[in-house]
Design a protein around this motif. Structure first.
Motif, mmCIF file in Angstrom:
data_model
loop_
_atom_site.group_PDB
_atom_site.id
_atom_site.type_symbol
_atom_site.label_atom_id
_atom_site.label_comp_id
_atom_site.label_asym_id
_atom_site.label_seq_id
_atom_site.Cartn_x
_atom_site.Cartn_y
_atom_site.Cartn_z
ATOM 1 N N SER A 1 24.547 -12.913 3.191
ATOM 2 C CA SER A 1 25.692 -12.008 3.243
ATOM 3 C C SER A 1 25.758 -11.324 4.609
ATOM 4 C CB SER A 1 25.540 -10.969 2.129
ATOM 5 O OG SER A 1 26.641 -10.106 2.147
ATOM 6 N N GLY A 2 26.953 -11.298 5.171
ATOM 7 C CA GLY A 2 27.150 -10.628 6.459
ATOM 8 C C GLY A 2 26.832 -11.495 7.667
ATOM 9 N N SER A 3 26.485 -12.775 7.452
ATOM 10 C CA SER A 3 26.078 -13.626 8.575
ATOM 11 C C SER A 3 27.269 -14.167 9.369
ATOM 12 C CB SER A 3 25.198 -14.774 8.072
ATOM 13 O OG SER A 3 25.876 -15.550 7.115
ATOM 14 N N GLY A 4 28.480 -14.038 8.809
ATOM 15 C CA GLY A 4 29.670 -14.464 9.555
ATOM 16 C C GLY A 4 30.383 -15.675 8.993
ATOM 17 N N LYS A 5 30.006 -16.102 7.780
ATOM 18 C CA LYS A 5 30.577 -17.314 7.195
ATOM 19 C C LYS A 5 32.090 -17.205 7.008
ATOM 20 C CE LYS A 5 28.077 -17.040 3.424
ATOM 21 N NZ LYS A 5 27.424 -15.736 3.667
ATOM 22 N N THR A 6 32.519 -16.128 6.348
ATOM 23 C CA THR A 6 33.953 -15.952 6.084
ATOM 24 C C THR A 6 34.713 -15.768 7.393
ATOM 25 O OG1 THR A 6 33.569 -15.050 3.890
ATOM 26 C CG2 THR A 6 35.661 -14.481 4.921
ATOM 27 N N THR A 7 34.125 -15.018 8.307
ATOM 28 C CA THR A 7 34.766 -14.821 9.610
ATOM 29 C C THR A 7 34.976 -16.162 10.298
ATOM 30 O OG1 THR A 7 33.606 -12.712 9.765
ATOM 31 C CG2 THR A 7 34.597 -13.542 11.785
HETATM 32 N N1 LIG Z 1 37.503 -6.325 9.778
HETATM 33 C C1 LIG Z 1 36.234 -6.107 10.149
HETATM 34 N N2 LIG Z 1 35.898 -5.019 10.898
HETATM 35 C C2 LIG Z 1 34.623 -4.825 11.296
HETATM 36 N N3 LIG Z 1 33.598 -5.625 10.970
HETATM 37 C C3 LIG Z 1 33.860 -6.707 10.217
HETATM 38 C C4 LIG Z 1 35.189 -6.993 9.760
HETATM 39 N N4 LIG Z 1 35.136 -8.138 9.019
HETATM 40 C C5 LIG Z 1 33.840 -8.525 9.014
HETATM 41 N N5 LIG Z 1 33.076 -7.671 9.738
HETATM 42 C C6 LIG Z 1 31.619 -7.787 9.944
HETATM 43 O O1 LIG Z 1 31.319 -9.082 10.395
HETATM 44 C C7 LIG Z 1 30.100 -9.559 9.827
HETATM 45 C C8 LIG Z 1 30.318 -10.890 9.145
HETATM 46 O O2 LIG Z 1 31.107 -10.725 7.983
HETATM 47 P P1 LIG Z 1 31.537 -11.934 7.055
HETATM 48 O O3 LIG Z 1 32.507 -11.427 6.060
HETATM 49 O O4 LIG Z 1 31.961 -13.058 7.904
HETATM 50 O O5 LIG Z 1 30.150 -12.305 6.349
HETATM 51 P P2 LIG Z 1 29.827 -13.412 5.235
HETATM 52 O O6 LIG Z 1 28.742 -14.275 5.789
HETATM 53 O O7 LIG Z 1 31.063 -14.060 4.783
HETATM 54 O O8 LIG Z 1 29.179 -12.522 4.063
HETATM 55 P P3 LIG Z 1 29.320 -12.669 2.449
HETATM 56 O O9 LIG Z 1 28.339 -13.728 2.044
HETATM 57 O O10 LIG Z 1 28.896 -11.319 1.962
HETATM 58 O O11 LIG Z 1 30.733 -13.002 2.108
HETATM 59 C C9 LIG Z 1 29.603 -8.463 8.902
HETATM 60 O O12 LIG Z 1 28.641 -7.729 9.590
HETATM 61 C C10 LIG Z 1 30.843 -7.636 8.644
HETATM 62 O O13 LIG Z 1 30.514 -6.321 8.383
#
Ligand SMILES: Nc1ncnc2c1ncn2[C@@H]1O[C@H](COP(=O)(O)OP(=O)(O)OP(=O)(O)O)[C@@H](O)[C@H]1O
Ligand SMILES: [Mg+2]
Length: 235
Positions: free
Chosen positions: A43-49
């Motif tokens: 979680s938070g590693s950047g996958k969704t981004t």
């Molecule tokens: N709109 C935003 N503003 C500031 N920080 C953001 C924003 N969106 C994401 N982040 C940060 O970017 C990082 C990556 O978030 P992301 O949603 O890509 O993680 P993830 O791997 O998809 O996690 P998960 O498994 O919980 O869905 C996190 O540290 C998050 O807090």
């Protein structure tokens, strides 16, 4: 395999006061036509981004994203929306289906959004819902609803399907059936699949796995063979 997408030196930076926070930090990645790519990470590693910037839902801070050599990161909103509608399919953890339409009609809506005319019945068959064509959403299980959303996304015959935690709301048995539908769609329709998950078992159904941590790709693994979703460990 032929290249479809090239991601070059991509950064996504959020400002936290005066500090730069890199949600994506120098991402370099190619995606081939017809492959199943799994993006794995905590979680938070950047996958969704990463998924959101590859699919143009979100803008990058720096770098390039090329589809068949065209740099979509330079597209303005209107052009980007048009590109997405025509070429890309999306599956999320929640299904976002139309409650007042039945299965067939929900899938039909998907086909009308795109420019290609697909065989709706064949697509419903691909996700194994032929028996349920006339049912409304409240008459379906979670896994069946997710398969409707897969069929809806397939109906416009997208170049790529982006799936963000497609089995996140499902139990093991149902989740595996949903994954089988994705694999079957890839095999039958040659749709390129990018699947984001934190479930390491799901990595085994793909051709390739990208592991992420703190906004970086920390490992890339090529699977020798794709494992049948039925046989993967869960969680
Ligand atoms: N709109 C935003 N503003 C500031 N920080 C953001 C924003 N969106 C994401 N982040 C940060 O970017 C990082 C990556 O978030 P992301 O949603 O890509 O993680 P993830 O791997 O998809 O996690 P998960 O498994 O919980 O869905 C996190 O540290 C998050 O807090
Ligand atoms: Mg996420």
């Amino acid at each position: 395999m032929e290249n479809l997408i090239e991601i070059k030196k991509v950064y996504k930076t959020y400002k936290l006061g005066s500090i730069d926070n890199h949600a994506l930090n120098d991402i370099n990645l190619n995606i081939s036509k017809g492959e199943i790519l799994v993006i794995l990470g905590p979680s938070g590693s950047g996958k969704t981004t990463l998924l959101n910037v590859i699919s143009g839902l979100d803008k990058i801070s720096k770098g390039q994203i090329l589809y068949e050599n065209k740099d979509i990161s330079k597209y303005r909103d209107y052009r980007m929306t048009k590109f997405r509608k025509k070429n890309l399919g999306f599956i999320f953890q929640t299904y976002n289906l139309l409650e007042h339409l039945n299965v067939y009609e929900n899938v039909l809506v998907g086909s009308n959004l795109g420019h290609n005319k697909a065989d709706i019945n064949q697509i419903i068959e691909t996700v194994g819902l032929s028996r349920h064509k006339k049912k409304y959403m409240h008459e379906l299980s979670g896994g069946e609803q997710q398969r409707v959303s897969i069929a809806r996304a397939l109906a416009k015959q997208p170049k790529v399907m982006f799936c963000d935690e497609p089995t996140g709301a499902l139990d093991e048995k149902t989740g595996k059936i949903v994954l089988e539908s994705l694999v079957k769609a890839n095999e039958k329709l040659k749709t390129t699949m990018v699947i984001v998950t934190h479930n390491p078992g799901i990595a085994m159904i793909g051709d390739r796995v990208i592991k992420m941590n703190s906004g970086r790709i920390i490992e890339e693994i090529k699977n020798k063979t794709r494992m049948n979703p039925k046989d993967i460990p869960w969680g």
